[in-house]
Motif scaffolding. Structure first.
Motif, PDB file in Angstrom:
ATOM      1  N   GLN A 126      25.890 -28.600 -17.600  1.00  0.00           N
ATOM      2  CA  GLN A 126      24.638 -28.502 -16.830  1.00  0.00           C
ATOM      3  C   GLN A 126      24.738 -29.348 -15.561  1.00  0.00           C
ATOM      4  O   GLN A 126      24.309 -28.941 -14.490  1.00  0.00           O
ATOM      5  CB  GLN A 126      23.462 -28.977 -17.695  1.00  0.00           C
ATOM      6  N   HIS A 127      25.360 -30.522 -15.710  1.00  0.00           N
ATOM      7  CA  HIS A 127      25.538 -31.420 -14.563  1.00  0.00           C
ATOM      8  C   HIS A 127      26.417 -30.758 -13.494  1.00  0.00           C
ATOM      9  O   HIS A 127      26.144 -30.869 -12.302  1.00  0.00           O
ATOM     10  CB  HIS A 127      26.163 -32.732 -15.049  1.00  0.00           C
ATOM     11  N   HIS A 128      27.469 -30.046 -13.929  1.00  0.00           N
ATOM     12  CA  HIS A 128      28.410 -29.424 -12.975  1.00  0.00           C
ATOM     13  C   HIS A 128      28.009 -27.990 -12.609  1.00  0.00           C
ATOM     14  O   HIS A 128      28.670 -27.362 -11.774  1.00  0.00           O
ATOM     15  CB  HIS A 128      29.828 -29.413 -13.559  1.00  0.00           C
ATOM     16  N   GLY A 129      26.984 -27.475 -13.294  1.00  0.00           N
ATOM     17  CA  GLY A 129      26.550 -26.096 -13.024  1.00  0.00           C
ATOM     18  C   GLY A 129      27.609 -25.072 -13.382  1.00  0.00           C
ATOM     19  O   GLY A 129      27.855 -24.122 -12.651  1.00  0.00           O
ATOM     20  N   CYS A 130      28.268 -25.268 -14.538  1.00  0.00           N
ATOM     21  CA  CYS A 130      29.328 -24.318 -14.933  1.00  0.00           C
ATOM     22  C   CYS A 130      29.089 -23.796 -16.342  1.00  0.00           C
ATOM     23  O   CYS A 130      28.336 -24.393 -17.114  1.00  0.00           O
ATOM     24  CB  CYS A 130      30.691 -24.994 -14.828  1.00  0.00           C
ATOM     25  N   PRO A 131      29.719 -22.667 -16.687  1.00  0.00           N
ATOM     26  CA  PRO A 131      29.491 -22.089 -18.024  1.00  0.00           C
ATOM     27  C   PRO A 131      30.276 -22.799 -19.132  1.00  0.00           C
ATOM     28  O   PRO A 131      31.270 -23.463 -18.879  1.00  0.00           O
ATOM     29  CB  PRO A 131      29.976 -20.640 -17.871  1.00  0.00           C
ATOM     30  N   VAL A 132      29.784 -22.615 -20.371  1.00  0.00           N
ATOM     31  CA  VAL A 132      30.485 -23.082 -21.571  1.00  0.00           C
ATOM     32  C   VAL A 132      30.742 -21.848 -22.431  1.00  0.00           C
ATOM     33  O   VAL A 132      29.821 -21.069 -22.670  1.00  0.00           O
ATOM     34  CB  VAL A 132      29.612 -24.072 -22.384  1.00  0.00           C
TER      35      VAL A 132
END
Length: 514
Positions: A126-132
């Motif tokens: 969420q901090h990096h704005g990337c998917p998991v």
């Protein structure tokens, strides 16, 4: 949530997703649950991405781990592959998190800080704005429920790559074997199939959910079971060292020749361990080449890799092991998988027992017939009628999910409720009980009526390392007062904890119930 059956090509999805991320100049972290999976996984990542891959796991020496960490820090690599703690790899431009076998409980750390790698990954993403990407053939009920509620995006891979079929699974009822006069630990069908596999020059995987030679030692005259003097748990027999060992505190003693309680000589070994299975197999088929993988044979550095490599090079017919061989392994010539005691986990005092059994059996079944040769699986059990065993044989995750969710709802367990576990350990039993009762009273006063507080009760293993253990379980849905109350508890007992007089553990969303 990427729900792909075993052999459906989840790893290829990971590799292509990472290739996209790297093309954008970003970085990726890949988590695998166990050190034994790391060699195979790392090999595939290094084949694709070469020197851009760093490896982080507990099997590395301090110096090696520092070297890998420094490579990441200096931005010399763009991909980190590793076990739980790799979630903290110091990348600054993250484009993707992948958690393989997301249902695995080893992603939860059982000592302080008690984090779950999945939660940390989601927070960092969420901090990096990337998917998991959470990948699994048998997703945890919590993740599957979140996908059903559209909290997670659900992606399915329902078929194996190519034309490879899922292996045929048969259940061998060991009660019937006993009635038919077969007293060995192998069913007749498994023995027959093993002979056929060896004759065809193929390989087999035998899985047992235990280590050691026998589970416990008992006197047949008076029923005395050898216990650890420091823990309320029976000692396990290890034949190689002719020793009885405690798997909790490490206590060991010589094997007795007569009963310590009644001096009778009728001391018998009960249960089945990997060493005993190996011995029985060798007696039955002396020409059989066996590689055994368990905690005893993989203690030395690089042992996982060496044993798996020699099996891959066909230096053995049978790979016999504990949980570490149940998943992630991919061998072309494995056409038979045998599960020796499917029900060992079912009878533990843990509401996740059926889920863990289903996951493990499905994972281990997926080791067979992954390439051109068709596979077969034999599941040996004394409880063939249990739904987790029946449905894993049918490879029916959805039916299991529905049945298990109904049970969880009735019992007010996750994913319908959250859990928190407060455990206290002290050398004085009464002091321990008094303190945990005080804590329970404080929590009842501080929390709303909606919170269910169970206990205090003695822990399932009431004493470890000469300390008595009591616990309190809290079930809740939405409890804003819980965290402040827990912090206050820790503050109250800070001095005793610091002096090591008392141990207080607070576990939010616990996985280890023992």
């Amino acid at each position: 949530l990427l729900h792909g059956i075993t052999g459906s090509g989840k790893t290829e999805v990971y590799l292509q997703a990472i290739a996209n991320v790297l093309a954008r100049g970003e970085e990726a972290i890949v988590l695998v649950p166990e050190i034994s999976l790391t060699p195979m996984m790392v090999q595939r990542f290094k084949e694709r991405f070469g020197s851009k891959v760093a490896v982080l796991h507990s099997g590395l020496s301090g110096g090696e781990r520092y070297d890998e960490w420094r490579k990441i820090h200096r931005r010399e690599v763009s991909v980190a592959v590793g076990a739980r703690s790799a979630v903290f790899a110091p990348f600054t431009n993250l484009g993707l998190f992948i958690i393989d076998e997301e249902h695995e409980t080893s992603y939860k750390q059982e000592e302080n800080p008690r984090y779950h790698a999945r939660d940390v990954a989601i927070e960092r993403a969420q901090h990096h704005g990337c998917p998991v990407i959470l990948g699994s053939a048998t997703p945890s009920l919590e993740s599957r429920a979140r996908a059903q509620k559209d909290v997670y995006t659900y992606l399915a891979l329902p078929d194996r790559i190519g034309q490879y079929a899922y292996p045929e699974v048969a259940i061998a009822d060991m009660k019937e074997e006993l009635h038919a006069g077969n007293r060995s630990m192998f069913s007749r069908v498994l023995m027959e199939k093993l002979r056929e596999v060896v004759a065809r020059n193929e390989q087999a995987v035998l899985f047992l959910n235990r280590r050691g030679f026998s589970t416990f030692v008992m006197c047949r005259d008076c029923g005395y079971v050898l216990q650890c003097p420091h823990c309320d748990i029976s000692l396990t027999y290890h034949k190689r060292f002719e020793q009885m060992r405690c798997h909790y505190c490490g206590y060991q003693e010589r094997v007795p020749h007569e009963c310590p309680a009644c001096q009778a000589e009728h001391i018998r070994f009960f249960g089945t361990g990997t060493q005993k299975v190996e011995e029985e197999l060798t007696k039955w088929m002396p020409e059989l080449r066996i590689i055994r993988m368990d905690v005893d044979t993989t203690q030395r550095k690089g042992a996982h890799e060496r044993l798996l490599k020699s099996f891959e090079n066909e230096e053995a017919d049978v790979l016999l092991g504990t949980q570490m061989i149940a998943k992630g392994l991919d061998f072309k010539k494995v056409t038979l998988v045998g599960v020796l005691a499917a029900e060992t986990m079912l009878h533990l005092p843990d509401f996740r027992a059926a889920e863990k059994t289903f996951q493990l059996l499905t994972q281990v079944s997926g080791r067979a017939g992954r390439h051109d040769l068709p596979g077969e699986v034999i599941i040996q059990t004394y409880t063939p009628e249990h739904y987790s065993i029946e449905l894993s044989a049918l490879n029916d995750y959805e039916a299991f999910y529905q049945k298990e969710m109904a049970f969880r709802k009735r019992g007010q367990y996750p994913p319908f409720y959250y859990l928190a576990l407060v455990s206290v350990a002290h050398e004085e039993q009464m002091t321990c009980l008094e303190e945990v009762e005080k804590m329970a009273r404080y929590l009842r006063k501080s929390l709303s009526d909606q919170a269910v507080i169970l206990g205090p009760v003695a822990s399932p293993i009431p004493r470890i390392k000469d300390r008595f253990r009591y616990q309190c379980m809290i079930k809740y849905k939405n409890e804003p007062a819980l965290l402040p109350a827990m912090r206050k508890l820790i503050e109250q007992y800070a001095e005793q904890i610091q002096k090591k007089e008392m141990q207080v553990a607070i576990d939010m969303q616990p996985y280890a119930m023992l």
